[in-house]
Design a protein around this motif. Structure first.
Motif, PDB file in Angstrom:
ATOM      1  N   ASP A  23       0.773  -1.272   0.052  1.00 41.24           N
ATOM      2  CA  ASP A  23      -0.106   0.092   0.113  1.00 41.24           C
ATOM      3  C   ASP A  23       0.830   1.282   0.025  1.00 41.24           C
ATOM      4  O   ASP A  23       0.322   2.364  -0.292  1.00 41.24           O
ATOM      5  N   LYS A  24       2.100   1.076   0.530  1.00 45.27           N
ATOM      6  CA  LYS A  24       2.955   2.124   0.633  1.00 45.27           C
ATOM      7  C   LYS A  24       4.188   2.141  -0.432  1.00 45.27           C
ATOM      8  O   LYS A  24       5.468   2.469  -0.299  1.00 45.27           O
ATOM      9  N   ARG A  70       9.304  11.149   8.712  1.00 46.60           N
ATOM     10  CA  ARG A  70      10.269  12.182   8.423  1.00 46.60           C
ATOM     11  C   ARG A  70       9.146  13.462   8.379  1.00 46.60           C
ATOM     12  O   ARG A  70       9.693  14.291   7.354  1.00 46.60           O
ATOM     13  N   VAL A 110       7.877   0.775  -9.555  1.00 44.89           N
ATOM     14  CA  VAL A 110       8.816   1.995  -9.392  1.00 44.89           C
ATOM     15  C   VAL A 110       9.887   1.721  -8.348  1.00 44.89           C
ATOM     16  O   VAL A 110       9.568   0.975  -7.105  1.00 44.89           O
ATOM     17  N   ALA A 112      12.338   3.980  -6.177  1.00 46.02           N
ATOM     18  CA  ALA A 112      12.818   5.229  -5.851  1.00 46.02           C
ATOM     19  C   ALA A 112      13.591   5.548  -4.467  1.00 46.02           C
ATOM     20  O   ALA A 112      13.389   4.940  -3.701  1.00 46.02           O
ATOM     21  N   ILE A 134      14.119   6.191 -10.054  1.00 49.34           N
ATOM     22  CA  ILE A 134      14.055   7.729  -9.746  1.00 49.34           C
ATOM     23  C   ILE A 134      14.837   7.925  -8.577  1.00 49.34           C
ATOM     24  O   ILE A 134      15.055   7.280  -7.338  1.00 49.34           O
TER      25      ILE A 134
HETATM   26  O1  T3D Z   1      15.554   9.317   6.033  1.00 51.13           O
HETATM   27  C1  T3D Z   1      16.660   8.652   6.147  1.00 51.13           C
HETATM   28  O2  T3D Z   1      16.759   7.910   7.158  1.00 51.13           O
HETATM   29  C2  T3D Z   1      17.501   8.949   4.930  1.00 51.13           C
HETATM   30  C3  T3D Z   1      17.247   8.139   3.957  1.00 51.13           C
HETATM   31  C4  T3D Z   1      16.786   8.381   2.933  1.00 51.13           C
HETATM   32  C5  T3D Z   1      16.706   7.655   1.773  1.00 51.13           C
HETATM   33  C6  T3D Z   1      15.226   7.993   0.679  1.00 51.13           C
HETATM   34  O3  T3D Z   1      15.012   7.129   0.256  1.00 51.13           O
HETATM   35  S1  T3D Z   1      14.744   9.413   0.630  1.00 51.13           S
HETATM   36  C7  T3D Z   1      13.632   9.503  -0.840  1.00 51.13           C
HETATM   37  C8  T3D Z   1      12.192   8.900  -0.088  1.00 51.13           C
HETATM   38  N1  T3D Z   1      11.321   8.464  -1.411  1.00 51.13           N
HETATM   39  C9  T3D Z   1      10.763   9.469  -2.113  1.00 51.13           C
HETATM   40  O4  T3D Z   1      11.058  10.811  -2.181  1.00 51.13           O
HETATM   41  C10 T3D Z   1       9.832   8.873  -3.137  1.00 51.13           C
HETATM   42  C11 T3D Z   1       8.621   9.396  -2.692  1.00 51.13           C
HETATM   43  N2  T3D Z   1       7.345   8.728  -3.614  1.00 51.13           N
HETATM   44  C12 T3D Z   1       7.155   9.319  -4.739  1.00 51.13           C
HETATM   45  O5  T3D Z   1       7.816  10.143  -5.319  1.00 51.13           O
HETATM   46  C13 T3D Z   1       6.204   8.337  -5.378  1.00 51.13           C
HETATM   47  O6  T3D Z   1       5.303   7.937  -4.422  1.00 51.13           O
HETATM   48  C14 T3D Z   1       6.516   7.570  -6.386  1.00 51.13           C
HETATM   49  C15 T3D Z   1       7.104   8.210  -7.699  1.00 51.13           C
HETATM   50  C16 T3D Z   1       7.574   6.483  -5.894  1.00 51.13           C
HETATM   51  C17 T3D Z   1       5.297   6.614  -7.212  1.00 51.13           C
HETATM   52  O7  T3D Z   1       4.111   7.579  -7.592  1.00 51.13           O
HETATM   53  P1  T3D Z   1       2.759   7.038  -7.714  1.00 51.13           P
HETATM   54  O8  T3D Z   1       2.066   8.011  -8.286  1.00 51.13           O
HETATM   55  O9  T3D Z   1       3.002   5.930  -8.498  1.00 51.13           O
HETATM   56  O10 T3D Z   1       2.290   6.399  -6.374  1.00 51.13           O
HETATM   57  P2  T3D Z   1       1.861   7.528  -4.967  1.00 51.13           P
HETATM   58  O11 T3D Z   1       0.313   7.549  -5.192  1.00 51.13           O
HETATM   59  O12 T3D Z   1       2.508   8.484  -4.841  1.00 51.13           O
HETATM   60  O13 T3D Z   1       1.974   6.280  -3.989  1.00 51.13           O
HETATM   61  C18 T3D Z   1       1.026   5.481  -3.670  1.00 51.13           C
HETATM   62  C19 T3D Z   1       1.001   5.334  -2.052  1.00 51.13           C
HETATM   63  O14 T3D Z   1       2.427   4.996  -1.615  1.00 51.13           O
HETATM   64  C20 T3D Z   1       0.663   6.486  -1.353  1.00 51.13           C
HETATM   65  O15 T3D Z   1       0.035   6.188  -0.337  1.00 51.13           O
HETATM   66  P3  T3D Z   1      -1.678   6.562  -0.065  1.00 51.13           P
HETATM   67  O16 T3D Z   1      -1.783   7.963  -0.338  1.00 51.13           O
HETATM   68  O17 T3D Z   1      -2.338   5.765  -1.194  1.00 51.13           O
HETATM   69  O18 T3D Z   1      -1.922   6.211   1.212  1.00 51.13           O
HETATM   70  C21 T3D Z   1       2.035   7.412  -1.192  1.00 51.13           C
HETATM   71  O19 T3D Z   1       1.787   8.327  -0.193  1.00 51.13           O
HETATM   72  C22 T3D Z   1       2.548   6.010  -0.671  1.00 51.13           C
HETATM   73  N3  T3D Z   1       4.242   6.271  -0.564  1.00 51.13           N
HETATM   74  C23 T3D Z   1       4.982   6.407  -1.818  1.00 51.13           C
HETATM   75  N4  T3D Z   1       6.025   6.754  -1.399  1.00 51.13           N
HETATM   76  C24 T3D Z   1       6.314   6.695  -0.106  1.00 51.13           C
HETATM   77  C25 T3D Z   1       5.129   6.461   0.387  1.00 51.13           C
HETATM   78  N5  T3D Z   1       4.755   6.663   1.530  1.00 51.13           N
HETATM   79  C26 T3D Z   1       5.537   7.041   2.517  1.00 51.13           C
HETATM   80  N6  T3D Z   1       6.839   7.230   2.009  1.00 51.13           N
HETATM   81  C27 T3D Z   1       7.373   7.003   0.814  1.00 51.13           C
HETATM   82  N7  T3D Z   1       8.438   7.233   0.397  1.00 51.13           N
END
Ligand code: T3D
Length: 263
Positions: A23-24, A70, A110, A112, A134
């Motif tokens: 889901d996440k 975060r 994906v 990311a 990404i």
């Molecule tokens: O903090 C530390 O310890 C340092 C380390 C850092 C390492 C890192 O990884 S920092 C980078 C973190 N990741 C991101 O910035 C990516 C965030 N996500 C996105 O940009 C997009 O979700 C995607 C491009 C990956 C996918 O987009 P899409 O449109 O296909 O899906 P969505 O609708 O955005 O996501 C679906 C669900 O997953 C949604 O939840 P909901 O609204 O249906 O309940 C979304 O919030 C959740 N989700 C996606 N990515 C994350 C997440 N929830 C929490 N954290 C996430 N990273």
């Protein structure tokens, strides 16, 4: 041990590890970080595990750090990201890159942030055609971590590494394969069978030799040619004393398929 965010399954000498917060998009929370670490440490130490297959449940592979952990407001202290990386993510990356057995990563959707770089730390990255990679960090004001700034320039060269890290745009799986960032891109409906077949094949291979090959390739980046030749000679001598070398040569001379034991 009971895991809550990952699924482990054994198929003979192959361990399949599935990230399981679909889901996440399998974003990594503190529990998942701990569980991945534990599972990889066990796999590393267990001689009966001769290959690992890593993949994600649902439509994503891994969306990196769970950003709901975060949620920084003006009135809250900033998270200690150095500690999170040093104690949480870095040991995972180090284990994937140095574990003396092969790891196949089947990127089902994906990948990311940390999720992209967890994939790049594996030995064979096979992505579904619809998957994307990404380096999302710069989009939220961070820098690539989990080895991204180490793996990317080595895999795709500096020019492409810069664009990936500084623009944070998605790269589709076909382009990633064409750039040499990943091993293969396959049709979505072929990903599971294809990556399982490769991982199962690797699980029958001479494991100790494959572990030594990983180590040699990793070391080559920091070595001169003479230093690498010396390390190859030393490592070959060790490999030449293994049960699998004895079996491999006997099998060749007897014109039969080798039955490697991984030692
Ligand atoms: O903090 C530390 O310890 C340092 C380390 C850092 C390492 C890192 O990884 S920092 C980078 C973190 N990741 C991101 O910035 C990516 C965030 N996500 C996105 O940009 C997009 O979700 C995607 C491009 C990956 C996918 O987009 P899409 O449109 O296909 O899906 P969505 O609708 O955005 O996501 C679906 C669900 O997953 C949604 O939840 P909901 O609204 O249906 O309940 C979304 O919030 C959740 N989700 C996606 N990515 C994350 C997440 N929830 C929490 N954290 C996430 N990273």
């Amino acid at each position: 041990m009971n895991f809550h965010t990952i699924i482990l399954a054994r198929r003979d000498n192959l361990l399949c590890l599935t990230l399981n917060r679909p889901d996440k998009l399998n974003s990594v929370d503190a529990v998942m970080r701990e569980e991945i670490s534990l599972a990889l440490a066990d796999a590393s130490a267990d001689d009966t595990v001769r290959a690992v297959l890593l993949t994600g449940a649902g439509r994503g592979f891994c969306a990196g750090q769970d950003l709901s952990e975060r949620d920084i407001r003006a009135d809250k202290a900033s998270p200690n990201l150095e500690k999170s990386l040093r104690d949480g993510y870095n040991p995972i990356i180090q284990t994937l890159a140095t574990m003396p057995k092969p790891i196949v990563c089947a990127v089902n959707g994906v990948a990311a942030g940390a999720g992209a770089n967890i994939a790049l730390a594996c030995d064979f990255v096979i992505a579904a055609h619809s998957a994307r990679f990404i380096q999302a960090f710069c989009k939220i004001g961070l820098v690539p971590d989990c080895g991204g700034t180490w793996f990317l320039p080595r895999l795709v060269g500096l020019a492409r590494a810069r664009s990936l890290a500084m623009l944070g745009d998605a790269v589709d799986a076909t382009t990633a394969a064409a750039w040499g960032m990943i091993y293969q891109c396959v049709a979505d409906d072929e990903l599971t069978a294809h990556s399982e077949a490769l991982a199962a094949r690797l699980a029958q291979a001479p494991t100790a030799a494959l572990g030594k090959i990983k180590n040699l390739l990793l070391a080559s980046g920091d070595h001169s040619l003479p230093a690498q030749l010396a390390l190859e000679a030393k490592t070959q001598d060790e490999a030449g004393r293994s049960a699998d070398y004895a079996e491999g040569t006997q099998a060749f001379l007897q014109r039969r398929a080798p039955a490697f034991v991984g030692k």
